[in-house]
Design a protein around this motif. Structure first.
Motif, PDB file in Angstrom:
ATOM      1  N   GLU B  70     -97.442  17.302  27.587  1.00  0.00           N
ATOM      2  CA  GLU B  70     -97.538  18.310  25.991  1.00  0.00           C
ATOM      3  C   GLU B  70     -95.588  17.675  25.496  1.00  0.00           C
ATOM      4  OE1 GLU B  70     -97.971  21.789  26.986  1.00  0.00           O
ATOM      5  OE2 GLU B  70    -100.360  21.485  27.265  1.00  0.00           O
ATOM      6  N   ASP B  72     -94.186  20.246  22.793  1.00  0.00           N
ATOM      7  CA  ASP B  72     -94.247  21.224  21.644  1.00  0.00           C
ATOM      8  C   ASP B  72     -95.145  21.878  21.744  1.00  0.00           C
ATOM      9  OD1 ASP B  72     -91.271  21.160  21.047  1.00  0.00           O
ATOM     10  OD2 ASP B  72     -91.943  19.265  19.428  1.00  0.00           O
ATOM     11  N   GLY B  73     -95.622  21.961  23.304  1.00  0.00           N
ATOM     12  CA  GLY B  73     -97.395  22.863  23.511  1.00  0.00           C
ATOM     13  C   GLY B  73     -98.392  21.485  22.630  1.00  0.00           C
ATOM     14  N   ARG B  74     -98.082  21.050  22.197  1.00  0.00           N
ATOM     15  CA  ARG B  74     -99.881  20.526  21.475  1.00  0.00           C
ATOM     16  C   ARG B  74     -99.377  18.559  22.657  1.00  0.00           C
ATOM     17  NH1 ARG B  74     -99.844  18.754  15.791  1.00  0.00           N
ATOM     18  NH2 ARG B  74     -98.023  17.571  16.511  1.00  0.00           N
ATOM     19  N   TRP B 142     -96.385  25.979  34.732  1.00  0.00           N
ATOM     20  CA  TRP B 142     -97.278  24.834  33.942  1.00  0.00           C
ATOM     21  C   TRP B 142     -98.528  24.159  34.114  1.00  0.00           C
ATOM     22  CZ3 TRP B 142     -97.016  19.900  33.089  1.00  0.00           C
ATOM     23  CH2 TRP B 142     -97.099  19.628  31.357  1.00  0.00           C
ATOM     24  N   SER B 342     -89.057  24.604  30.670  1.00  0.00           N
ATOM     25  CA  SER B 342     -90.314  25.609  30.180  1.00  0.00           C
ATOM     26  C   SER B 342     -91.288  25.093  31.583  1.00  0.00           C
ATOM     27  CB  SER B 342     -91.112  25.831  29.467  1.00  0.00           C
ATOM     28  OG  SER B 342     -91.487  24.291  28.636  1.00  0.00           O
ATOM     29  N   SER B 347     -90.235  19.195  27.464  1.00  0.00           N
ATOM     30  CA  SER B 347     -89.773  20.289  27.061  1.00  0.00           C
ATOM     31  C   SER B 347     -87.829  19.481  27.130  1.00  0.00           C
ATOM     32  CB  SER B 347     -90.079  21.602  28.203  1.00  0.00           C
ATOM     33  OG  SER B 347     -89.141  21.654  29.215  1.00  0.00           O
TER      34      SER B 347
END
Lengths: 390, 467
Positions: B70, B72-74, B142, B342, B347
Motif C-alpha cells: 500500500e 498512503d493507505g491505498r 499491518w 507505520s 510508509s
C-alpha cells in the motif's frame, strides 16, 4: 451380505453379464451420470495395506510414489483424486507413521498431470485461513483450474500440542472454525476480480485497485483484512468438498456421504453429492476375500460407516451404475492401491466409460466444469468499467 | 578490464554460484514491455526455473509478502503484484526440474514451526533434497491484520521467535533416524521401533509436543537462507544461516566490507568462515559492447522508473503524496515530512529524509535533472551493466577476493530475462574456470558446497564413531 444403497439392495455376487449396459442419459446438469474420485493417500484404505503394496515402506514418501499413483489415476480416467492429510501421523505403529503434506503432494501432482482434478485435505481447526486460502488458490493456478479442497477438522486433542495453540474444544467449535475458514477463503478468492491486472501502460498502472477488495472478514474467533496476495483462482472459487454434517448450507459444493440413504441425501444441500465407497476387488494376486483375510492377520479394517464392496470388477461396475440414480459421484477407497487400482484401471473404468456412466475429464476443462458447476460470479464484481473516471 | 592473476587473490579457485529471484513485486520487474509475461501463470515459473537449470544455477528463489503493498493507505497499483504461495509453487516446480534448488521465503512470525517445518520437509522430499528456506520475520500489526494470531512482535522479539522457530524446526527435521522406514514390506513394523523420536520443545515462544511425520531428505535439512542487514540480523545469520542473501553486491568495497564483517561474526559464533555463502541480490544488464549495455540500461531504467513510479519513489522520500506533480519537472519545493513508520509497505523508510532531499537537490541542480532523472540516478541503485566478458571478469574479481560467493539475480523481464545471462555470461565464466560446467551433486546443499547440517543426530554419530 447384501449392501443397501438407498432404496436399492445390492448383492455383490459375480454378475451374469460380463458387460452390463446402461442407457446413456444426461444427469442433472453434468455430461455424465457419475463422477469418480479416488483417495490416493498412503498405500490404501486398510491400515495394513502397506504389507501388500508393490513397493517398500521407505519409498512411500517419495516423488516417484506421488507421481506414480496420480498418473495412473489420470490415465484410468478418474475425475479427481483426493489426498488425505493431518499433522498427526496417519497411524500408530506398526502402521505407517509418515506422510508428506497434502498441498505439497497436490502441487507436485498438478505439475505432473494435465486433466486430473486434485483435491487435498486441508484441516481448518488450527491452520491460518489466510495461508490455507493462498495455498489452495496457488494450487488452482498451478493446475490451471483443476483444484479442489476437501475440508476436514482435527478433533484429536493432541493436534493442539502440535500447533502449540490453545485447543479448540468441542465439536461445535471445530465446526465453527471450518465454517469461518471456508467463508474467509471464499471471500479472499473473490478479493481480486478476474480482470484486476490491467497493465495500462498509458497510466503506468499494473492493477486497477478498484478491482481489489479488502474483505474485512470477521469470524467468531478471527478476522482477516485482505485482499489476497494471490490473484483470483482460475476457477473463481475452488470446488469445496466436505463430509456430510460438517458445514451449514451454502458453504460447500460437494457433500461426501458415507451411506447414500434417502435421509442423508435429503439433508445434503450442496449442488452435488458423492458417496464414499470402500472396495476390495478380485485381482490376479488373489480374491478380494483372500486379500482382506491376509491383511486382517495384521489389523482389522475399521468400519467407518461407509459402503463397502468386496468382489469382482463386474459387480463393482453394477454397483456404481446403480449409484447413478442416487448420487452425482463416488469417492473410492481402495483396500490396497497398488492392487485394486490396476483392476479399476483395466476393467472397471473402461466398462463404465463404454456404458457412458462416466467419462474421463476433457482436456482444458476445469474441475468445476467437469463436475457441471458453473463458474461463480465474483461477489465483489464492480459494475461496468468507468473508463477514465479513475 | 584486465584479467585478474589468480595468484594475487585470496580465493583463486572461487566458483560463482547463481540463484534467480522471481520477485513478483517492485518496480524492477518491467511489465509494460510486450515481451513481459504473466506473473501468475505456471508456465512463467517453469520457463524461468528451466532456464536457470540450463544455466546450472544453484537455486530458484521465491519471495513472500503477506499483505498487498500500500501507499498512503491505498493498494499500490504501479508495480507487478499477485504471487503464488512459495512452497506450493516450488513443489510444482520440483516436478518439472531435476537439479536446481528451490528456495521459499517463509515468515516465522505468522507461521507455526510444526506446520512450516513439515511443509518445507515435504518440498525437500519431493525435490530430492533441493529445498531452501529464506527465513524472514515481520514486526508490524499491518501484516498481522490478515492472521488469526494478529498483532505483531517488536523488532527484538521477532528475532527471538525466529531463532526459537529454527531450533524447533531443526529438532523436527532430526526426529527420524536414518532408515526409520522399513526397507521391506515383510518387516514387523512400517517404522523401526523407537526410530521416530517425539519432539517436545518448550520455549518462550513455543510449546509443542509431537511425533513428526517426515524423514530427513537427501540433504539432511533444507538449506537456510537469511537476508537481515541490521547488526542483529547479521548476527542471526552468522549463528543460523547457510546462505546470506545480502544487499551488498554492487560496489566491490561495500561487498568486501560486508563479507569481512560477516566472517568476523561467523567466527564469533564459533563457525568456520567457509560455512556461509554470500549471495547478494542483483540485476544484470548485458550488452554486446559497453555502449550497447549502457544504452540498454537507459531504456530499462526508463521502463522501470515510469513518471508515476518516479513520483511514488520521491513520495516515499518526501513522505508526501506527489502523484499530482510533474515527474519531468523540478524536485518538490517542500521539505520532507518526518513521521513514524507505520509498518505498511510504502510508509517512510528513508533513514534521514532531510539529508537525502538536500543531496538530491544539489545533484539535480548541478546536472539539470528532472525529478524522474534524479530518481533514476540517485534512487535505489543495484545491479551490474556490461559485456559478458567484462562482467565475467568483474564477478570473478568479487569472488576471488571473497566479497561474494555469487549472486541471486533478479531478471527485469519475466519470463525471458534470464536468457542473456545463461547464454552469454555463464559461458564466459566457465571459460575462465569460475563456474561449473555441470552439476556435480544432486542437492542444493551439494551445489552450494555446504557441509551436512551439524545436528543432534550427526553429532551423536560422530561421538559414536570417535568412541
Amino acid at each position: 451380505m447384501p449392501h443397501r444403497v438407498g432404496r436399492l439392495t445390492f448383492h455383490p455376487a459375480p454378475a451374469p453379464a460380463p458387460h452390463p449396459t446402461v442407457p446413456p442419459a444426461p444427469w442433472k446438469d453434468t455430461e455424465v451420470p457419475l463422477h469418480l474420485a479416488l483417495e490416493i493417500d498412503g498405500d490404501g484404505a486398510h491400515p495394513a495395506a502397506w504389507r501388500r503394496a508393490a513397493h517398500a515402506p521407505d519409498t512411500l514418501l517419495t516423488p516417484e510414489r506421488v507421481r506414480g499413483v496420480g498418473t495412473i489415476a489420470e490415465n484410468a480416467g478418474f475425475t479427481l483424486v483426493t489426498l488425505d492429510d493431518d499433522v498427526l501421523p496417519p497411524g500408530p505403529a506398526p502402521a505407517p507413521v509418515g506422510r508428506i503434506g497434502a498441498v505439497e503432494r497436490a502441487a507436485y501432482l498438478a505439475a505432473s498431470t494435465s486433466t486430473l482434478g486434485i483435491a487435498p485435505v486441508v484441516s481448518t481447526s488450527y491452520a491460518e485461513p489466510f495461508h490455507t486460502s493462498s495455498q489452495l488458490a496457488s494450487l488452482d493456478h498451478i493446475s490451471i483450474g483443476r483444484a479442489g479442497w476437501l475440508v476436514a477438522i482435527s478433533p484429536a486433542p493432541e493436534t493442539a500440542r502440535v500447533w502449540g495453540r490453545p485447543p479448540v474444544e468441542g465439536p461445535e467449535a471445530h465446526l465453527r472454525e471450518a465454517r469461518d475458514s471456508i467463508r474467509a477463503s471464499r471471500e479472499l478468492w473473490d478479493s481480486w476480480e478476474d480482470d484486476a491486472v490491467i497493465r495500462e501502460v498509458a497510466t503506468s498502472r499494473y492493477l486497477d485497485r478498484d478491482r481489489l477488495h479488502y474483505i474485512d472478514f470477521t469470524g467468531e474467533t478471527f478476522a482477516v483484512k485482505g485482499p489476497a496476495i494471490v490473484p483470483r483462482p482460475p476457477q473463481g472459487q475452488l470446488v469445496v468438498f466436505a463430509p456430510d454434517g460438517l458445514l451449514p448450507a451454502g458453504v460447500a459444493d460437494v457433500t461426501l456421504v458415507s451411506r447414500p440413504d434417502p435421509a442423508v441425501l435429503r439433508r445434503a444441500d450442496t449442488p452435488l453429492t458423492f458417496a464414499e465407497v470402500e472396495l476390495a476387488l478380485d485381482t490376479p494376486a488373489g480374491t478380494a476375500a483372500d486379500r482382506i483375510a491376509d491383511l486382517e492377520r495384521h489389523a482389522p479394517w475399521p468400519d467407518r460407516g461407509r459402503l463397502r464392496y468386496t468382489g469382482g470388477a463386474d459387480g463393482l461396475v453394477r454397483l456404481l451404475t446403480e449409484l447413478t440414480s442416487v448420487v452425482d459421484g463416488v469417492r473410492l477407497h481402495a483396500l490396497v492401491l497398488d492392487e485394486d487400482l490396476a483392476v479399476l484401471s483395466r476393467l472397471v473404468l473402461p466398462a463404465l466409460r463404454t456404458a457412458r456412466v462416466t467419462a474421463a475429464p476433457v482436456p482444458g476443462h476445469s474441475l468445476s466444469t467437469t463436475l457441471g458447476l458453473s463458474r461463480p460470479a465474483n461477489r465483489y464484481a464492480s459494475a461496468a468499467p468507468t473508463g477514465d473516471a479513475r | 578490464m584486465t584479467r585478474t592473476d589468480p595468484a594475487d587473490v585470496p580465493f583463486p579457485n572461487a566458483q560463482l554460484h547463481f540463484g534467480v529471484f522471481f520477485q513478483g513485486v517492485n518496480h524492477w520487474t518491467i511489465w509494460s514491455d510486450p515481451a513481459s509475461g504473466s506473473q501468475i501463470d505456471p508456465a512463467s515459473y517453469r520457463r524461468v526455473a528451466q532456464a536457470a537449470e540450463r544455466g546450472l544455477f544453484d537455486a530458484f528463489f521465491l519471495g513472500e509478502g503477506l499483505r498487498l503493498r500500500e501507499v498512503d493507505g491505498r493498494i499500490h497499483d504501479l508495480d507487478v503484484a499477485g504471487r503464488p504461495d512459495a512452497i506450493t509453487q516450488l513443489a510444482a516446480l520440483a516436478a518439472v526440474t531435476d537439479k536446481i534448488g528451490l528456495v521459499s521465503t517463509s515468515n516465522t512470525t505468522f507461521n507455526e514451526p510444526a506446520d512450516l517445518a513439515r511443509r518445507l520437509s515435504g518440498l525437500d522430499l519431493l525435490s530430492g533434497g533441493r529445498a531452501g528456506w529464506n527465513v524472514v520475520t515481520t514486526d508490524n500489526a499491518w501484516t498481522g491484520a490478515n492472521f488469526r494470531r494478529g498483532g505483531y512482535l517488536d523488532h527484538a522479539d521477532r528475532y527471538h521467535r525466529a531463532e526459537q522457530f529454527l531450533t524447533v524446526a531443526r529438532a523436527l527435521w532430526d526426529s527420524w533416524s536414518d532408515g526409520a522406514a522399513a526397507s521391506s514390506a515383510d518387516a514387523p513394523s512400517w517404522s523401526a521401533p523407537g526410530a521416530v523420536a517425539r519432539v517436545r520443545e518448550h520455549t518462550t515462544q513455543f510449546d509443542v509436543d509431537l511425533a513428526p511425520t517426515l524423514p530427513r531428505s537427501a540433504q539432511g535439512h533444507p538449506v537456510i537462507f537469511q537476508a537481515g542487514d541490521s547488526a542483529e540480523g547479521r548476527d542471526f545469520a552468522a549463528r543460523n544461516a547457510d546462505v546470506i542473501f545480502s544487499a551488498h553486491g554492487t560496489d566491490f568495497d561495500d561487498a568486501l566490507a560486508f563479507a569481512t564483517d560477516l566472517r568476523t561474526r561467523l567466527r564469533a559464533a564459533g563457525r568456520p568462515i567457509d560455512d556461509l555463502r554470500i549471495l547478494p541480490g542483483t540485476e544484470i544488464i548485458i550488452g554486446a559492447t559497453e555502449e550497447e549495455a549502457t544504452e540498454k540500461k537507459r531504456w530499462i531504467r526508463l521502463a522501470q522508473v515510469t513518471p508515476a513510479t518516479a513520483l511514488n519513489v520521491a513520495g516515499l522520500v518526501w513522505n508526501l503524496d506527489l502523484s499530482d506533480r510533474d515527474a519531468d519537472g523540478p524536485l518538490p519545493a517542500e521539505d520532507p515530512v518526518i513521521a513514524e513508520n507505520s509498518g505498511a509497505f510504502g510508509s517512510r523508510r528513508i533513514a534521514d529524509p532531510r539529508e537525502t532531499v538536500a543531496r538530491w537537490r544539489a545533484q539535480a541542480e548541478a546536472n539539470g535533472w528532472s525529478l524522474r532523472e534524479t530518481v533514476i540516478a540517485l534512487g535505489p541503485q543495484r545491479g551490474h551493466v556490461g559485456t559478458p566478458a567484462g562482467l565475467a571478469e568483474k564477478f570473478l574479481r568479487f569472488a576471488r577476493h571473497g566479497a561474494v560467493d555469487g549472486f541471486n539475480i533478479t531478471p527485469y523481464l519475466i519470463p525471458d530475462g534470464l536468457d542473456d545471462i545463461v547464454n552469454l555470461l555463464v559461458p564466459e565464466l566457465q571459460e575462465r574456470g569460475g563456474y561449473r560446467t555441470e552439476y556435480a551433486g544432486r542437492t542444493l546443499r551439494e551445489h552450494l558446497g555446504l557441509r551436512e547440517p551439524l545436528t543432534r543426530r550427526t553429532a551423536d554419530a560422530r561421538t559414536r564413531r570417535a568412541g
